[in-house]
Design a protein around this motif. Structure first.
Motif, mmCIF file in Angstrom:
data_model
loop_
_atom_site.group_PDB
_atom_site.id
_atom_site.type_symbol
_atom_site.label_atom_id
_atom_site.label_comp_id
_atom_site.label_asym_id
_atom_site.label_seq_id
_atom_site.Cartn_x
_atom_site.Cartn_y
_atom_site.Cartn_z
ATOM 1 N N UNK A 400 0.828 -1.198 0.000
ATOM 2 C CA UNK A 400 0.000 0.000 0.000
ATOM 3 C C UNK A 400 0.872 1.261 0.000
ATOM 4 N N UNK A 401 2.050 1.185 0.605
ATOM 5 C CA UNK A 401 2.964 2.335 0.584
ATOM 6 C C UNK A 401 3.376 2.651 -0.847
ATOM 7 N N UNK A 402 3.693 1.623 -1.629
ATOM 8 C CA UNK A 402 4.061 1.829 -3.029
ATOM 9 C C UNK A 402 2.896 2.398 -3.826
ATOM 10 N N UNK A 403 1.670 1.876 -3.556
ATOM 11 C CA UNK A 403 0.501 2.391 -4.264
ATOM 12 C C UNK A 403 0.235 3.841 -3.889
ATOM 13 N N UNK A 404 0.441 4.189 -2.613
ATOM 14 C CA UNK A 404 0.254 5.569 -2.178
ATOM 15 C C UNK A 404 1.242 6.492 -2.862
ATOM 16 N N UNK A 405 2.464 6.027 -2.990
ATOM 17 C CA UNK A 405 3.483 6.834 -3.662
ATOM 18 C C UNK A 405 3.100 7.084 -5.111
ATOM 19 N N UNK A 406 2.567 6.040 -5.768
ATOM 20 C CA UNK A 406 2.173 6.192 -7.173
ATOM 21 C C UNK A 406 0.993 7.154 -7.317
ATOM 22 N N UNK A 407 0.059 7.152 -6.338
ATOM 23 C CA UNK A 407 -1.126 8.006 -6.399
ATOM 24 C C UNK A 407 -0.884 9.357 -5.719
ATOM 25 N N UNK A 408 0.361 9.621 -5.338
ATOM 26 C CA UNK A 408 0.721 10.887 -4.692
ATOM 27 C C UNK A 408 -0.051 11.100 -3.385
ATOM 28 N N UNK A 437 -9.196 -3.144 1.830
ATOM 29 C CA UNK A 437 -10.370 -2.339 1.497
ATOM 30 C C UNK A 437 -10.372 -1.011 2.248
ATOM 31 N N UNK A 438 -10.043 -1.045 3.526
ATOM 32 C CA UNK A 438 -10.056 0.191 4.314
ATOM 33 C C UNK A 438 -9.019 1.194 3.816
ATOM 34 N N UNK A 439 -7.798 0.715 3.498
ATOM 35 C CA UNK A 439 -6.742 1.630 3.021
ATOM 36 C C UNK A 439 -7.075 2.140 1.626
ATOM 37 N N UNK A 440 -7.569 1.249 0.748
ATOM 38 C CA UNK A 440 -7.931 1.689 -0.605
ATOM 39 C C UNK A 440 -9.061 2.718 -0.576
#
Length: 545
Positions: A400-408, A437-440
């Motif tokens: 999720x950290x990597x996904x957050x980085x990609x989505x700024x 689900x909660x983080x997304x």
């Protein structure tokens, strides 16, 4: 012996039923006849004793009898009274005696002789008692009612004699035999009608069983039961009045039925109006779909006809939940894969930037870029790897950290978080569904914000594991808060609204819970509680499911 048993087993069901019913009839008629005879005999004895006692007392109170005893006058009148009373009461004999001798003996000689040998009036003379006594045994037994005769001397009363009224048992037996003829006649008629009824019953059962013998019926029933229970789809059979005639284990599991329901009405068993309505509307052949306890069930009905008359319905139930859960699982795995892809893509982009800087000779800029990125990544990774010791949660958070980085999105794992390795009862897939689900959802909630911030906190102090996901999005309106966990409820478009529903379902399986706090314009916090030790009630529920 074995051959005889085999021959008996080969006897038709009709003859077996006939023989059994006739045997029972003979037994019942015999018992009833014996019972009637016994009670009739006892009633005869009681009646004879009552008549003897009352007759003796009546004579002892008569003035003519007392006068005859005192003076010896009116002997003829007393004898006439005794004779008439004997005829009216049908007693065997009546004896009136003074203290010394018998004055009147209106009885057969055989009776008076036996009475003389067994003087039973002593108690009446001595104590002045009235009583009934039995003389002799068997058919020769006599029943004698004895009463004292009191004479009034003005100042006092004195017992001067006795009255004895005698019944011979042979007389009672003769009366009993006359009654037995009627009893035997009634028993014979009942036996004849019973045999006729049993023959008709056996013939009717033979027709109802289509001429099949019990062994053949048992074989068919075993085969049917095994086949019925082995089908993975749920099956329910009802008659024309919606009384359940058959149900298999799969149907009980799908409809959460844990009791014996055969013979009960469908309306009684299916307490939910919506579930019963889904079945009831399928009066003819048809298919419908409904929700029950978080399961999506499809029901197909097939009517049963007998000579063009509908006699029942068979319902076939298919549980689509397994398919949907598989789809959800695949979606979550796909999401996990996307998170890893996002992480790979993010690092690949950074490598391209780094390569470009090195090719342009911008060594200092490259070092600065590496230092800044390394510091940011290392800080977040250090918190995750040092504070979060469960590998499953580590993997989810790193993805999720990597996904957050990609989505700024600024995704921050709280440095105050603590988490020891989780119990074996908490698997990766439930964690992926719950935390993923909660983080997304938090990432989606901050998309429209200038500063996109999502934080994660965990602790396992106490008996529960606690996860907390907070975002600084627009928040959830108060009127929508009660509906966010309802299946299919979403304002994000079609085929949405399953995430939080799936989260709640997984938490129920783990015996946990979820709370949500939201302020419009300030953001939302979801707090999850999962017990470290699964509760007994939840274990039983899981085993029952």
């Amino acid at each position: 012996m074995k051959n005889k048993n085999k021959r008996f087993l080969r006897v038709s069901i009709q003859l077996k039923i006939l023989g059994l019913v006739i045997s029972l009839l003979l037994l019942i008629v015999g018992i009833l006849t014996a019972t009637f005879i016994y009670f009739d005999y006892q009633e005869g004895i009681d009646r004879a004793e009552e008549v003897a006692s009352q007759t003796a007392k009546t004579l002892s109170y008569m003035p003519v009898v007392q006068e005859t005893l005192m003076t010896g006058d009116r002997m003829a009148d007393t004898a006439l009274v005794v004779e008439n009373l004997q005829k009216d009461t049908k007693v065997t004999g009546i004896v009136i005696s003074s203290r010394d001798t018998a004055i009147i003996e209106q009885a057969p000689e055989r009776v008076t002789d036996r009475l003389a040998r067994a003087p039973e009036e002593n108690e009446a003379l001595v104590f002045g008692n009235s009583y009934v006594v039995s003389i002799g045994e068997g058919a020769d037994r006599l029943l004698a009612g004895v009463a004292p005769i009191y004479v009034d001397y003005g100042d006092y009363l004195k017992v001067e004699g006795t009255v004895t009224v005698i019944f011979e048992m042979s007389v009672i037996f003769e009366s009993l035999l006359r009654g037995m003829k009627l009893i035997f006649m009634a028993a014979f008629i009942a036996l004849v009608f019973g045999i006729l009824g049993s023959w008709l019953l056996a013939s009717d059962i033979r027709r109802d069983t289509l001429g099949l013998e019990p062994k053949e019926i048992a074989s068919l029933y075993r085969d049917r039961t095994a086949l019925f229970q082995s089908i993975r789809d749920g099956l329910i059979g009802v008659d024309q009045d919606e009384q359940i005639t058959a149900i298999n284990k799969a149907a009980k599991k799908m409809l959460d039925i844990h009791e014996w329901v055969k013979g009960k009405s469908l309306r009684e068993v299916l307490a939910s109006d919506s579930v019963y309505g889904a079945f009831h509307q399928l009066a003819e052949r048809g298919t419908t779909e409904f929700e029950h306890n978080g399961k999506t069930l499809v029901v197909h009905s097939e009517p049963i006809f007998n000579d063009s008359k509908k006699v029942g319905t068979v319902f076939n139930i298919l549980d689509k939940t397994d398919i949907r859960e598989m789809a959800v699982t695949l979606t979550e795995v796909k999401q996990y894969s996307e998170d890893l892809r996002a992480q790979t893509h993010e690092f690949k982009n950074k490598l391209y930037v780094l390569l470009g800087l090195l090719q342009l000779g911008k060594t200092e800029e490259a070092v600065t870029f590496i230092t800044e990125e390394s510091a940011g990544q290392q800080s977040q990774a250090n918190v995750i790897l040092s504070n979060i010791l469960d590998e499953k949660v580590q993997a989810i958070l790193l993805g999720k950290s990597a996904k957050a980085s990609e989505q700024k999105v600024k995704f921050q794992v709280s440095a105050d978080s603590t988490l020891e390795p989780l119990p074996e009862s908490i698997d990766l897939l439930p964690l992926l569904i719950i935390l993923g689900n909660l983080i997304d959802n938090a990432f989606d909630a901050v998309k429209q914000q200038t500063d996109r911030e999502v934080s994660f906190f965990s602790t396992d102090i106490g008996n529960d594991v606690l996860f907390e996901v907070t975002d600084n999005g627009a928040g959830i309106p108060p009127d929508r808060l009660p509906h966010v966990f309802i299946k299919g409820y979403s304002d994000k478009g079609e085929d949405r609204g399953y995430g939080l529903f799936n989260v709640e379902q997984e938490l129920e399986k783990l015996g946990g819970g979820i709370e949500v706090e939201s302020e419009p314009g300030e953001g939302t916090t979801f707090t999850v509680y999962i017990p470290k030790k699964q509760r007994e009630t939840e274990k039983r529920k899981g085993e029952a499911g």
